[in-house]
Write a protein that holds these residues in place. Structure first.
Motif, PDB file in Angstrom:
ATOM      1  N   GLY A   1     -13.164  37.231  31.709  1.00 25.35           N
ATOM      2  CA  GLY A   1     -14.267  36.584  31.004  1.00 25.35           C
ATOM      3  C   GLY A   1     -14.243  36.772  29.500  1.00 25.35           C
ATOM      4  N   GLU A   2     -13.236  37.468  29.012  1.00 27.61           N
ATOM      5  CA  GLU A   2     -13.172  37.738  27.579  1.00 27.61           C
ATOM      6  C   GLU A   2     -12.460  36.609  26.841  1.00 27.61           C
ATOM      7  OE1 GLU A   2     -12.427  41.811  25.006  1.00 27.61           O
ATOM      8  OE2 GLU A   2     -10.990  41.298  26.539  1.00 27.61           O
ATOM      9  N   MET A   3     -12.865  36.394  25.600  1.00 26.94           N
ATOM     10  CA  MET A   3     -12.165  35.434  24.751  1.00 26.94           C
ATOM     11  C   MET A   3     -11.630  36.185  23.546  1.00 26.94           C
ATOM     12  SD  MET A   3     -12.522  32.792  22.136  1.00 26.94           S
ATOM     13  CE  MET A   3     -12.920  31.057  22.233  1.00 26.94           C
ATOM     14  N   ILE A   4     -10.318  36.161  23.412  1.00 27.88           N
ATOM     15  CA  ILE A   4      -9.681  36.889  22.319  1.00 27.88           C
ATOM     16  C   ILE A   4      -8.938  35.906  21.426  1.00 27.88           C
ATOM     17  CG2 ILE A   4      -7.859  38.550  21.740  1.00 27.88           C
ATOM     18  CD1 ILE A   4      -8.679  40.235  23.992  1.00 27.88           C
ATOM     19  N   ALA A   5      -9.130  36.065  20.139  1.00 35.93           N
ATOM     20  CA  ALA A   5      -8.416  35.226  19.173  1.00 35.93           C
ATOM     21  C   ALA A   5      -7.343  36.069  18.496  1.00 35.93           C
ATOM     22  CB  ALA A   5      -9.384  34.686  18.137  1.00 35.93           C
ATOM     23  N   ILE A   6      -6.135  35.521  18.462  1.00 34.00           N
ATOM     24  CA  ILE A   6      -5.041  36.182  17.740  1.00 34.00           C
ATOM     25  C   ILE A   6      -4.849  35.466  16.413  1.00 34.00           C
ATOM     26  CG2 ILE A   6      -2.595  36.817  17.765  1.00 34.00           C
ATOM     27  CD1 ILE A   6      -2.611  36.788  20.764  1.00 34.00           C
ATOM     28  N   ILE A   7      -4.901  36.227  15.346  1.00 37.05           N
ATOM     29  CA  ILE A   7      -4.667  35.658  14.024  1.00 37.05           C
ATOM     30  C   ILE A   7      -3.486  36.402  13.390  1.00 37.05           C
ATOM     31  CG2 ILE A   7      -7.091  34.999  13.735  1.00 37.05           C
ATOM     32  CD1 ILE A   7      -7.414  37.434  11.856  1.00 37.05           C
ATOM     33  N   GLY A   8      -2.962  35.837  12.325  1.00 34.02           N
ATOM     34  CA  GLY A   8      -1.853  36.508  11.646  1.00 34.02           C
ATOM     35  C   GLY A   8      -0.983  35.501  10.924  1.00 34.02           C
TER      36      GLY A   8
ATOM     37  N   MET B   1      -2.294  40.197  14.096  1.00 34.83           N
ATOM     38  CA  MET B   1      -0.886  40.595  14.220  1.00 34.83           C
ATOM     39  C   MET B   1      -0.205  40.559  12.863  1.00 34.83           C
ATOM     40  SD  MET B   1       0.547  39.133  17.843  1.00 34.83           S
ATOM     41  CE  MET B   1       2.154  39.845  17.512  1.00 34.83           C
ATOM     42  N   HIS B   2       0.590  41.568  12.622  1.00 37.35           N
ATOM     43  CA  HIS B   2       1.326  41.642  11.366  1.00 37.35           C
ATOM     44  C   HIS B   2       2.721  42.162  11.677  1.00 37.35           C
ATOM     45  CE1 HIS B   2       2.140  42.205   7.143  1.00 37.35           C
ATOM     46  NE2 HIS B   2       2.406  43.477   7.343  1.00 37.35           N
ATOM     47  N   GLN B   3       3.728  41.386  11.318  1.00 34.53           N
ATOM     48  CA  GLN B   3       5.130  41.770  11.514  1.00 34.53           C
ATOM     49  C   GLN B   3       5.417  42.316  12.903  1.00 34.53           C
ATOM     50  OE1 GLN B   3       6.079  44.268   8.139  1.00 34.53           O
ATOM     51  NE2 GLN B   3       5.969  42.538   6.722  1.00 34.53           N
TER      52      GLN B   3
ATOM     53  N   PRO C   1     -12.206  44.145   6.398  1.00 35.42           N
ATOM     54  CA  PRO C   1     -10.886  44.555   6.890  1.00 35.42           C
ATOM     55  C   PRO C   1     -10.608  46.021   6.552  1.00 35.42           C
ATOM     56  CG  PRO C   1     -10.752  42.590   5.489  1.00 35.42           C
ATOM     57  CD  PRO C   1     -12.132  43.119   5.348  1.00 35.42           C
ATOM     58  N   LYS C   2      -9.987  46.686   7.528  1.00 36.52           N
ATOM     59  CA  LYS C   2      -9.673  48.104   7.299  1.00 36.52           C
ATOM     60  C   LYS C   2      -8.355  48.243   6.546  1.00 36.52           C
ATOM     61  CE  LYS C   2     -11.812  50.245  11.397  1.00 36.52           C
ATOM     62  NZ  LYS C   2     -11.946  49.124  12.334  1.00 36.52           N
ATOM     63  N   THR C   3      -7.493  47.237   6.709  1.00 35.75           N
ATOM     64  CA  THR C   3      -6.169  47.357   6.102  1.00 35.75           C
ATOM     65  C   THR C   3      -5.998  46.337   4.975  1.00 35.75           C
ATOM     66  OG1 THR C   3      -5.210  45.781   7.652  1.00 35.75           O
ATOM     67  CG2 THR C   3      -5.139  48.099   8.298  1.00 35.75           C
ATOM     68  N   GLN C   4      -5.140  46.723   4.075  1.00 38.10           N
ATOM     69  CA  GLN C   4      -4.840  45.855   2.933  1.00 38.10           C
ATOM     70  C   GLN C   4      -4.158  44.564   3.419  1.00 38.10           C
ATOM     71  OE1 GLN C   4      -2.322  47.911   0.120  1.00 38.10           O
ATOM     72  NE2 GLN C   4      -1.849  45.935  -0.834  1.00 38.10           N
ATOM     73  N   GLU C   5      -3.364  44.688   4.498  1.00 38.06           N
ATOM     74  CA  GLU C   5      -2.634  43.529   5.021  1.00 38.06           C
ATOM     75  C   GLU C   5      -3.593  42.458   5.525  1.00 38.06           C
ATOM     76  OE1 GLU C   5      -1.926  46.654   5.628  1.00 38.06           O
ATOM     77  OE2 GLU C   5       0.119  46.903   4.865  1.00 38.06           O
ATOM     78  N   LEU C   6      -4.604  42.874   6.281  1.00 35.73           N
ATOM     79  CA  LEU C   6      -5.577  41.895   6.790  1.00 35.73           C
ATOM     80  C   LEU C   6      -6.368  41.291   5.624  1.00 35.73           C
ATOM     81  CD1 LEU C   6      -7.072  40.331   8.947  1.00 35.73           C
ATOM     82  CD2 LEU C   6      -8.483  42.340   9.425  1.00 35.73           C
ATOM     83  N   ARG C   7      -6.720  42.129   4.679  1.00 34.47           N
ATOM     84  CA  ARG C   7      -7.475  41.624   3.518  1.00 34.47           C
ATOM     85  C   ARG C   7      -6.645  40.561   2.799  1.00 34.47           C
ATOM     86  NH1 ARG C   7      -8.245  46.303   0.715  1.00 34.47           N
ATOM     87  NH2 ARG C   7      -9.565  46.938   2.452  1.00 34.47           N
ATOM     88  N   ALA C   8      -5.383  40.852   2.586  1.00 35.66           N
ATOM     89  CA  ALA C   8      -4.503  39.907   1.887  1.00 35.66           C
ATOM     90  C   ALA C   8      -4.347  38.623   2.699  1.00 35.66           C
ATOM     91  CB  ALA C   8      -3.140  40.551   1.657  1.00 35.66           C
ATOM     92  N   PHE C   9      -4.198  38.772   4.018  1.00 38.57           N
ATOM     93  CA  PHE C   9      -4.051  37.592   4.880  1.00 38.57           C
ATOM     94  C   PHE C   9      -5.292  36.704   4.780  1.00 38.57           C
ATOM     95  CE2 PHE C   9      -5.114  35.746   9.070  1.00 38.57           C
ATOM     96  CZ  PHE C   9      -4.117  34.790   9.128  1.00 38.57           C
ATOM     97  N   LEU C  10      -6.462  37.309   4.831  1.00 42.33           N
ATOM     98  CA  LEU C  10      -7.701  36.524   4.781  1.00 42.33           C
ATOM     99  C   LEU C  10      -7.870  35.866   3.414  1.00 42.33           C
ATOM    100  CD1 LEU C  10     -10.045  39.010   6.689  1.00 42.33           C
ATOM    101  CD2 LEU C  10      -9.182  36.815   7.535  1.00 42.33           C
TER     102      LEU C  10
END
Ligand SMILES: Nc1ncnc2c1ncn2[C@@H]1O[C@H](COP(=O)(O)OP(=O)(O)OP(=O)(O)O)[C@@H](O)[C@H]1O
Ligand SMILES: [Mg+2]
Length: 272
Positions: A60-67, A242-244, A259-268
């Motif tokens: 029943g869960e809906m998960i979105a993968i971004i990256g 997802m990253h690398q 975002p907790k990480t710099q990578e996610l912040r940069a991606f967004l």
């Protein structure tokens, strides 16, 4: 990682009796995980694309993968449906060990519905006939039965009136909704969506996203790769960034605000 299970309405996706779905399947179902990846590795030649990916999708869960492009999102989805064979780790779908060499592909593909950016409808068949095809040939349904199921799923995606139309008579968004209906007709236990709106303009994107939102609200277990950040944030129970080739950050939609990480912040920042 403990998955968040959202309340399930009374709708059942159990339409497919699983001939081989014995105790193992029930054990997994009782734990609530429909899809489970554990330290999955996948390379194409020297290119290591998945580097120890682990996550679960609860019933029943809906998960979105971004990256970012190339981070391994599509590869992860394709491994779940065994369109790609993994090098290391385990993947379990509804109790089926997807990484096992002897996996029953027919059974796996009855449990998993997958929808891609391209709709791949047969141009010489009507919308209804497109949907009936797998019901007749894979599920061995009678013509009448398959016709009824096709109408029911077309109704679900708001296209009952187009049953007799040919794909070329439909907009891109409508064709994509037919592709979703075709997948839905098989009563999968989990649906995978890989950037299903990427080829559509914003208005048509909206109508396809609405169909996916309805499915999620109806309790369908869904894993989708998307670039639609606002949609992911609003509708998904959890987001996987997802990253690398790794799961870099995961959490509820609000994680996109902080975002907790710099990578996610940069991606967004790059993507918006
Ligand atoms: N069948 C294949 N053969 C060789 N290399 C592949 C194959 N499929 C994917 N790759 C490579 O794996 C990497 C990850 O690709 P993947 O399609 O999973 O990325 P993605 O995150 O879905 O990207 P995008 O956002 O562009 O769709 C890329 O470097 C790609 O070139
Ligand atoms: Mg992709």
């Amino acid at each position: 990682m403990s998955p968040i299970v959202k309340p399930m309405p009374g709708r059942s996706q159990e339409g497919l009796a699983s001939p081989s779905g014995g105790g193992e399947a029930h054990e997994v179902a009782s734990r609530g995980a429909i899809v489970k990846l554990d330290h999955v590795y996948k390379s194409f030649g020297a290119n290591q694309v998945l580097k120890g990916v682990s996550f679960e999708v609860a019933k029943g869960e809906m998960i979105a993968i971004i990256g970012a492009s190339g981070s391994g999102k599509s590869t992860a989805l394709r491994c779940i449906d065994r369109l790609e064979v993994i090098d290391k780790g385990t993947i379990e779908v509804c109790g089926i060990r997807v990484d096992s060499p002897g996996v029953d592909l027919k059974q796996l593909r009855l449990e998993v519905g997958i929808v891609f950016q391209s709709y791949n409808l047969f141009p010489h068949l009507t919308v209804q006939e497109n949907i009936m095809l797998a019901l007749r040939h894979v599920k061995k349904q009678s013509r009448g039965e398959a016709a009824d199921v096709a109408i029911r799923v077309l109704d679900q995606v708001g296209l009952k009136a187009k049953a007799d139309a040919y794909p070329e008579q439909l907009s891109g968004g409508q064709q994509q909704r037919v592709a979703i209906a075709r997948s839905l007709a098989m009563s999968p236990k989990v649906m995978l969506f890989d950037e299903v709106t990427s080829a559509l303009d914003p208005q048509l994107t909206g109508e396809v996203l609405r169909v996916m939102e309805d499915l999620a609200a109806g309790g369908m277990t869904m894993l989708l790769v998307t670039h639609e950040m606002a949609f992911a944030k609003r509708v998904a129970d959890r987001i996987i960034y997802m990253h690398q080739g790794t799961v870099w950050e995961t959490g509820p939609g609000e994680m996109l605000d902080a975002p907790k990480t710099q990578e996610l912040r940069a991606f967004l920042n790059n993507g918006l």
